[in-house]
Design a protein around this motif. Structure first.
Motif, PDB file in Angstrom:
ATOM      1  N   GLY A 181     -84.695 -52.671  61.567  1.00 28.92           N
ATOM      2  CA  GLY A 181     -84.300 -51.721  62.588  1.00 28.92           C
ATOM      3  C   GLY A 181     -82.799 -51.448  62.630  1.00 28.92           C
ATOM      4  N   PRO A 182     -81.954 -52.498  62.660  1.00 33.08           N
ATOM      5  CA  PRO A 182     -80.505 -52.265  62.701  1.00 33.08           C
ATOM      6  C   PRO A 182     -79.990 -51.510  61.476  1.00 33.08           C
ATOM      7  CG  PRO A 182     -81.023 -54.502  63.389  1.00 33.08           C
ATOM      8  CD  PRO A 182     -82.285 -53.921  62.842  1.00 33.08           C
ATOM      9  N   ARG A 183     -80.588 -51.736  60.313  1.00 28.53           N
ATOM     10  CA  ARG A 183     -80.156 -51.030  59.103  1.00 28.53           C
ATOM     11  C   ARG A 183     -80.428 -49.539  59.223  1.00 28.53           C
ATOM     12  NH1 ARG A 183     -82.874 -55.087  54.593  1.00 28.53           N
ATOM     13  NH2 ARG A 183     -81.942 -57.036  55.359  1.00 28.53           N
ATOM     14  N   LEU A 184     -81.596 -49.199  59.777  1.00 22.67           N
ATOM     15  CA  LEU A 184     -81.911 -47.791  59.943  1.00 22.67           C
ATOM     16  C   LEU A 184     -81.012 -47.164  61.012  1.00 22.67           C
ATOM     17  CD1 LEU A 184     -83.699 -45.393  59.232  1.00 22.67           C
ATOM     18  CD2 LEU A 184     -85.355 -46.192  60.922  1.00 22.67           C
ATOM     19  N   ALA A 185     -80.770 -47.912  62.082  1.00 24.87           N
ATOM     20  CA  ALA A 185     -79.940 -47.383  63.166  1.00 24.87           C
ATOM     21  C   ALA A 185     -78.508 -47.135  62.702  1.00 24.87           C
ATOM     22  CB  ALA A 185     -79.952 -48.345  64.347  1.00 24.87           C
ATOM     23  N   ALA A 186     -78.047 -47.913  61.713  1.00 26.34           N
ATOM     24  CA  ALA A 186     -76.671 -47.777  61.235  1.00 26.34           C
ATOM     25  C   ALA A 186     -76.521 -46.733  60.135  1.00 26.34           C
ATOM     26  CB  ALA A 186     -76.173 -49.131  60.719  1.00 26.34           C
TER      27      ALA A 186
END
Length: 202
Positions: A181-186
Motif C-alpha cells: 500500500g505505501p509503495r502505491l501511495a508514494a
C-alpha cells in the motif's frame, strides 16, 4: 462372418463406453455456487447460494453443499459472477478487506491500463520510479532491484469507474497486500501502469 465379428466388437465397445460414462457421471458431488453477482467485500447471504452437481476432482477444492450454513456471512474476496463455483480461496472472514490486505484507488489515463479491464481481473501494478524519463515496466515475473525502473505489485481489480475523476482519468480500485500500500501511495503522478495477468498469476 467378418461382419458378425465386427458387429460383436462394436457392441462390446458401446457397452464399455456406456459403463465408463456411467462411472464418470456417478462420481459427482453437490457443491456451492453463487446464483447472482456478488461484489468484493460483500457478505454472502443464503439467497446468494445454490447447490450444483460437479465432477469430483482431487486437484480442485470446492465447498460442499452441506457447508452452506458456514458460508453464509463470509465475505467475497474478489467479485463473483453468477454461476461461480465456490472455493475456500474466494472467501474471507466476515470483514473487508481481509487481514493483510488493503484497498486503494488510482486515477489512470488511457494507456496506463488495458482496455476492457473489469472487476475480478488480476493485474500487475508497476510503480515507475521516474515516469518523466520514459521508464518502462519490468518484464512480468521479474523483481525490482535498486537499478530497476519499476516496482511490480500484484493486485486484484475491485471496480472500474469509467466516469473517473472528471478530468479524463478512469478510477480503478484495487485490492493488494498491506505491505504494498505505501509503495502505491508514494507513486509519482503518471507513475502507475497496470498490466493484466493470467487468472493464477501474481
Amino acid at each position: 462372418m467378418p461382419f458378425v465379428a465386427l458387429g460383436g466388437l462394436l457392441v462390446i465397445v458401446c457397452v464399455l463406453a456406456y459403463a465408463y460414462g456411467a462411472v464418470q457421471l456417478g462420481d459427482r458431488v453437490q457443491v456451492l455456487a453463487v446464483v447472482r453477482s456478488v461484489a468484493a467485500g460483500q457478505a454472502l447471504a443464503a439467497a446468494d447460494l445454490t447447490q450444483v452437481s460437479a465432477a469430483r476432482d482431487s486437484e480442485v477444492r470446492l465447498i460442499p453443499a452441506v457447508q452452506a450454513e458456514q458460508v453464509v456471512g463470509r465475505t467475497a474476496v474478489v467479485p463473483l459472477v453468477a454461476g461461480t463455483l465456490l472455493s475456500p480461496q474466494l472467501l474471507g472472514d466476515a470483514q473487508f478487506p481481509p487481514s493483510g490486505k488493503v484497498t486503494a484507488s488510482v486515477a489512470l489515463k488511457p494507456g496506463q491500463y488495458p482496455q476492457g479491464l473489469a472487476a475480478g481481473a488480476r493485474v500487475a501494478v508497476y510503480v515507475l520510479t521516474n515516469p518523466q524519463a520514459g521508464a518502462q515496466p519490468a518484464p512480468p515475473g521479474s523483481s525490482a532491484t535498486s537499478g530497476s525502473s519499476a516496482t511490480r505489485l500484484p493486485a486484484v481489480v475491485l471496480s472500474v469507474d469509467l466516469a473517473g475523476d472528471g478530468q479524463g482519468a478512469t478510477v480503478i480500485t484495487l485490492l493488494l497486500d498491506a505491505a504494498d500500500g505505501p509503495r502505491l501511495a508514494a507513486a509519482p503522478a503518471g507513475g502507475v501502469v497496470l498490466m493484466q495477468t493470467a487468472p493464477q498469476g501474481g
